[in-house]
Design a protein around this motif. Structure first.
Motif, PDB file in Angstrom:
ATOM      1  N   GLU A  46       8.149   8.631   8.121  1.00  0.00           N
ATOM      2  CA  GLU A  46       8.015   9.561   9.241  1.00  0.00           C
ATOM      3  C   GLU A  46       7.144  10.751   8.873  1.00  0.00           C
ATOM      4  O   GLU A  46       6.261  11.149   9.625  1.00  0.00           O
ATOM      5  N   THR A  47       7.377  11.306   7.678  1.00  0.00           N
ATOM      6  CA  THR A  47       6.627  12.492   7.258  1.00  0.00           C
ATOM      7  C   THR A  47       5.397  12.152   6.424  1.00  0.00           C
ATOM      8  O   THR A  47       4.490  12.978   6.289  1.00  0.00           O
ATOM      9  N   GLY A  48       5.363  10.940   5.851  1.00  0.00           N
ATOM     10  CA  GLY A  48       4.271  10.570   4.965  1.00  0.00           C
ATOM     11  C   GLY A  48       4.444  11.090   3.550  1.00  0.00           C
ATOM     12  O   GLY A  48       3.580  10.862   2.693  1.00  0.00           O
ATOM     13  N   GLU A  49       5.555  11.785   3.260  1.00  0.00           N
ATOM     14  CA  GLU A  49       5.789  12.316   1.916  1.00  0.00           C
ATOM     15  C   GLU A  49       6.299  11.220   0.987  1.00  0.00           C
ATOM     16  O   GLU A  49       7.041  10.331   1.398  1.00  0.00           O
ATOM     17  N   TYR A  50       5.915  11.334  -0.278  1.00  0.00           N
ATOM     18  CA  TYR A  50       6.342  10.376  -1.291  1.00  0.00           C
ATOM     19  C   TYR A  50       7.491  10.970  -2.099  1.00  0.00           C
ATOM     20  O   TYR A  50       7.405  12.096  -2.576  1.00  0.00           O
ATOM     21  N   GLU A  51       8.540  10.173  -2.271  1.00  0.00           N
ATOM     22  CA  GLU A  51       9.641  10.566  -3.127  1.00  0.00           C
ATOM     23  C   GLU A  51       9.393  10.120  -4.569  1.00  0.00           C
ATOM     24  O   GLU A  51       9.959  10.683  -5.500  1.00  0.00           O
ATOM     25  N   TYR A  52       8.601   9.087  -4.709  1.00  0.00           N
ATOM     26  CA  TYR A  52       8.329   8.517  -6.030  1.00  0.00           C
ATOM     27  C   TYR A  52       6.964   7.858  -5.979  1.00  0.00           C
ATOM     28  O   TYR A  52       6.637   7.158  -5.014  1.00  0.00           O
ATOM     29  N   VAL A  53       6.147   8.100  -6.992  1.00  0.00           N
ATOM     30  CA  VAL A  53       4.846   7.432  -7.108  1.00  0.00           C
ATOM     31  C   VAL A  53       4.635   7.055  -8.559  1.00  0.00           C
ATOM     32  O   VAL A  53       4.767   7.892  -9.449  1.00  0.00           O
ATOM     33  N   ASN A  54       4.322   5.796  -8.793  1.00  0.00           N
ATOM     34  CA  ASN A  54       4.069   5.317 -10.147  1.00  0.00           C
ATOM     35  C   ASN A  54       2.654   4.752 -10.211  1.00  0.00           C
ATOM     36  O   ASN A  54       2.456   3.566 -10.376  1.00  0.00           O
ATOM     37  N   GLY A  55       1.670   5.609  -9.978  1.00  0.00           N
ATOM     38  CA  GLY A  55       0.279   5.221 -10.150  1.00  0.00           C
ATOM     39  C   GLY A  55      -0.413   4.694  -8.920  1.00  0.00           C
ATOM     40  O   GLY A  55      -1.638   4.681  -8.844  1.00  0.00           O
ATOM     41  N   ARG A  56       0.338   4.235  -7.898  1.00  0.00           N
ATOM     42  CA  ARG A  56      -0.327   3.649  -6.738  1.00  0.00           C
ATOM     43  C   ARG A  56       0.404   4.063  -5.470  1.00  0.00           C
ATOM     44  O   ARG A  56       1.622   3.951  -5.377  1.00  0.00           O
ATOM     45  N   LYS A  57      -0.340   4.521  -4.472  1.00  0.00           N
ATOM     46  CA  LYS A  57       0.236   4.921  -3.199  1.00  0.00           C
ATOM     47  C   LYS A  57      -0.008   3.844  -2.161  1.00  0.00           C
ATOM     48  O   LYS A  57      -0.487   2.755  -2.458  1.00  0.00           O
ATOM     49  N   ASP A  58       0.326   4.169  -0.927  1.00  0.00           N
ATOM     50  CA  ASP A  58       0.297   3.205   0.169  1.00  0.00           C
ATOM     51  C   ASP A  58      -1.095   2.602   0.342  1.00  0.00           C
ATOM     52  O   ASP A  58      -2.042   3.312   0.670  1.00  0.00           O
ATOM     53  N   PRO A  59      -1.234   1.273   0.140  1.00  0.00           N
ATOM     54  CA  PRO A  59      -2.552   0.649   0.297  1.00  0.00           C
ATOM     55  C   PRO A  59      -3.048   0.706   1.726  1.00  0.00           C
ATOM     56  O   PRO A  59      -4.254   0.630   1.967  1.00  0.00           O
ATOM     57  N   CYS A  60      -2.135   0.837   2.691  1.00  0.00           N
ATOM     58  CA  CYS A  60      -2.562   0.888   4.083  1.00  0.00           C
ATOM     59  C   CYS A  60      -3.228   2.211   4.437  1.00  0.00           C
ATOM     60  O   CYS A  60      -3.783   2.357   5.529  1.00  0.00           O
ATOM     61  N   GLU A  61      -3.161   3.179   3.521  1.00  0.00           N
ATOM     62  CA  GLU A  61      -3.896   4.422   3.711  1.00  0.00           C
ATOM     63  C   GLU A  61      -5.355   4.267   3.289  1.00  0.00           C
ATOM     64  O   GLU A  61      -6.177   5.141   3.557  1.00  0.00           O
ATOM     65  N   MET A  62      -5.644   3.169   2.597  1.00  0.00           N
ATOM     66  CA  MET A  62      -7.020   2.898   2.202  1.00  0.00           C
ATOM     67  C   MET A  62      -7.852   2.567   3.439  1.00  0.00           C
ATOM     68  O   MET A  62      -7.378   1.926   4.371  1.00  0.00           O
ATOM     69  N   GLU A  63      -9.071   2.987   3.449  1.00  0.00           N
ATOM     70  CA  GLU A  63      -9.946   2.723   4.591  1.00  0.00           C
ATOM     71  C   GLU A  63     -10.373   1.252   4.580  1.00  0.00           C
ATOM     72  O   GLU A  63     -10.844   0.735   3.570  1.00  0.00           O
ATOM     73  N   TYR A  64     -10.184   0.581   5.712  1.00  0.00           N
ATOM     74  CA  TYR A  64     -10.562  -0.827   5.806  1.00  0.00           C
ATOM     75  C   TYR A  64     -12.058  -0.948   6.070  1.00  0.00           C
ATOM     76  O   TYR A  64     -12.614  -0.282   6.945  1.00  0.00           O
ATOM     77  N   GLU A  65     -12.694  -1.822   5.334  1.00  0.00           N
ATOM     78  CA  GLU A  65     -14.112  -2.106   5.510  1.00  0.00           C
ATOM     79  C   GLU A  65     -14.331  -3.592   5.262  1.00  0.00           C
ATOM     80  O   GLU A  65     -13.834  -4.136   4.273  1.00  0.00           O
ATOM     81  N   TYR A  66     -15.052  -4.248   6.151  1.00  0.00           N
ATOM     82  CA  TYR A  66     -15.248  -5.691   6.036  1.00  0.00           C
ATOM     83  C   TYR A  66     -15.908  -6.043   4.707  1.00  0.00           C
ATOM     84  O   TYR A  66     -16.877  -5.414   4.272  1.00  0.00           O
ATOM     85  N   THR A  67     -15.366  -7.071   4.060  1.00  0.00           N
ATOM     86  CA  THR A  67     -15.896  -7.559   2.791  1.00  0.00           C
ATOM     87  C   THR A  67     -16.592  -8.892   3.023  1.00  0.00           C
ATOM     88  O   THR A  67     -15.942  -9.861   3.401  1.00  0.00           O
ATOM     89  N   PRO A  68     -17.894  -8.988   2.811  1.00  0.00           N
ATOM     90  CA  PRO A  68     -18.594 -10.249   3.073  1.00  0.00           C
ATOM     91  C   PRO A  68     -18.244 -11.324   2.045  1.00  0.00           C
ATOM     92  O   PRO A  68     -17.913 -11.027   0.897  1.00  0.00           O
TER      93      PRO A  68
END
Length: 485
Positions: free
Chosen positions: A192-214
């Motif tokens: 809901e807030t987008g805050e992380y309680e715990y992070v071990n080197g990698r965050k939400d991959p869905c926050e990565m910008e999508y770009e078509y890969t040929p």
């Protein structure tokens, strides 16, 4: 730097904001909604259900962006008096078996908790080695360390940090049991807030910008062909390399060469086709006629047609294949679109099908039954895709100059009378392994991501050739063979 199995150094992980001395302790339950756990797959508790008079929350699993596009019920969980129970289908019986996965009631070192694989308190007794508190999002939470290192560490509201085989397989997973299917908890996030309680080197991959890969690009595909009758999967009898390289102009259209080779050099291989890509469609030129190999613009409800006389179609009949669903997902370090065709292997953007050779996507007798599997895709010396599950170091090493460079320069291994001392080539490394020539894992240790050294004990090992493998936060593996007499 020597670490112990699962005893992570928490200075290497982010647990939200820095706590002040005035923080107050308040218990945070593990079973709660609006929270997401991620270990390569995502898990969320969504909604309630009642089983035999007890109220459980439904746990859903997904690997798509957004979560709801491909979520599936993983199990049920409830929490009572700081004890977390879960229900999952048993392998041996049809009824659901309740298990205890956490007991947060312990107060001090020496207390005992009972974490079961089966009914109630008939499971495994665990002795608490240590309890302390750590800062999390402006508050404090208790961290509980179990006496046996393989049983791990778990945190209130977060759970075990790994290794695991999913949200309900958090404890009692030693290397001989989990093989190569280990996972570690990457993050816990308030959705809901987008805050992380715990992070071990990698965050939400869905926050990565999508770009078509040929799909059509200068690259090398590495496939292995194994004997499906070999349950261990170690007996490799063939290895294929497919290179997309060079350019040729035919009838005003620019194609790249698709070259098959049995060694690491495409110049010694055979050109099997010409390929080009336009508007997310991949075309193959066979002789003088062009055929549609992939269409990555397809969506749910579309129909993909393969003509009867297509060289891609061994059936001799026209195929009209419906798209059952599609979604964007996190796939080996990158967000990609995946297309599911009824009765056939899914198409993965930029990779094609991962269980069939490039020109066999519609062969009903090939794929998994033939033992063909995409092991890696390499662009220059970097892996765009690497299947880590099978740990096939022996077939990737000869054709990867980046590994050769690592062996020569970055990865330094010194031998002492009772150990191998491995200098880590930088930071971000989370796992060190030693593997013998049969592919058997003989030793592993979880790392804290800091640079330094790791000591691999060798006194109990027979002389011979082994492989040291290091895995970083993103799943990329660095390997090197080492041996002694």
């Amino acid at each position: 730097m020597k670490t112990h199995l699962l005893l992570y150094t928490f200075t290497a992980i982010c647990l939200g904001c820095i706590a002040s001395q005035a923080q107050e302790y308040e218990y945070v339950p593990f079973v709660r909604e609006n929270v997401e756990w991620f270990d390569g797959d995502k898990y969320r508790f969504i909604g309630d259900t009642i089983v035999e008079g007890k109220t459980y929350k439904k746990c859903y699993q997904s690997n798509s962006c957004p979560f709801e596009d491909n979520m599936r019920l993983y199990g049920l969980a409830r929490e009572e008096d700081r004890v977390v129970y879960c229900l999952r289908p048993s392998d041996e019986q049809e009824e659901m078996v309740e298990e205890i996965i956490y007991d947060f009631r312990a107060e001090k070192a020496g207390d005992r908790v009972y974490l079961s694989w089966e009914n109630t308190y008939d499971g495994n007794e665990c002795i608490i080695a240590q309890i302390d508190t750590i800062p999390v999002n402006g508050g404090k939470r208790r961290r509980i360390e179990l006496q046996d290192s393989y049983q791990g560490i778990y945190i209130e509201g977060i759970g075990s940090i790994g290794p695991s085989q999913g949200l309900f397989h958090l404890l009692f997973t030693i290397p001989t049991e989990i093989g190569y299917t280990y996972k570690t908890l990457d993050y816990v996030k308030n959705i809901e807030t987008g805050e992380y309680e715990y992070v071990n080197g990698r965050k939400d991959p869905c926050e990565m910008e999508y770009e078509y890969t040929p799909y059509v690009k200068e690259c090398c595909f590495g496939y292995y062909h194994y004997d499906p009758g070999d349950v261990r999967g170690y007996d490799l009898d063939q290895f294929y390399h497919y290179f997309i390289t060079g350019e040729k102009v035919v009838d005003g259209k620019t194609y790249k060469q698709l070259v098959e080779s049995r060694n690491c050099n495409f110049s010694s291989g055979t050109e099997v086709a010409l390929v080009r890509e336009e508007n997310q469609k991949v075309y193959l030129l066979d002789g003088t006629r062009e055929w549609l190999l992939y269409d990555f613009s397809l969506e749910k409800g579309d129909i993909f047609t393969v003509e009867a006389d297509s060289p891609l179609n061994p059936t001799g009949k026209e195929l009209k294949i419906p798209v059952t669903h599609d979604y964007v997902t996190y796939w080996v370090g990158q967000v990609r679109k995946v297309i599911f065709l009824e009765g056939y292997s899914p198409w993965i953007e930029g990779l094609g099908t991962t269980d069939r050779l490039p020109l066999h996507p519609f062969d009903p007798d090939c794929g998994t039954q033939c033992g063909d599997k995409l092991y890696y895709q390499r662009i220059d010396d970097e892996f765009d895709y690497l299947d880590n599950i099978y740990n096939r170091f022996d077939i990737i090493e000869p054709c990867t100059s980046s590994v050769s460079t690592t062996e020569a320069d970055a990865l330094r291994i010194a031998r002492t009378p009772d150990a191998l001392v491995v200098t880590l080539p930088g930071d971000g490394y989370r796992l060190a392994e030693l593997i013998d020539t049969t592919g058997r894992l003989v030793w592993c240790e979880y790392l804290d991501g800091e640079p330094g050294e790791v000591s691999v004990p060798t006194t109990a090992l027979a002389p011979g050739v082994y492989v040291v493998a290091l895995t970083d936060n993103l799943g990329k593996r660095t390997v090197q063979k080492v041996g002694w007499q």
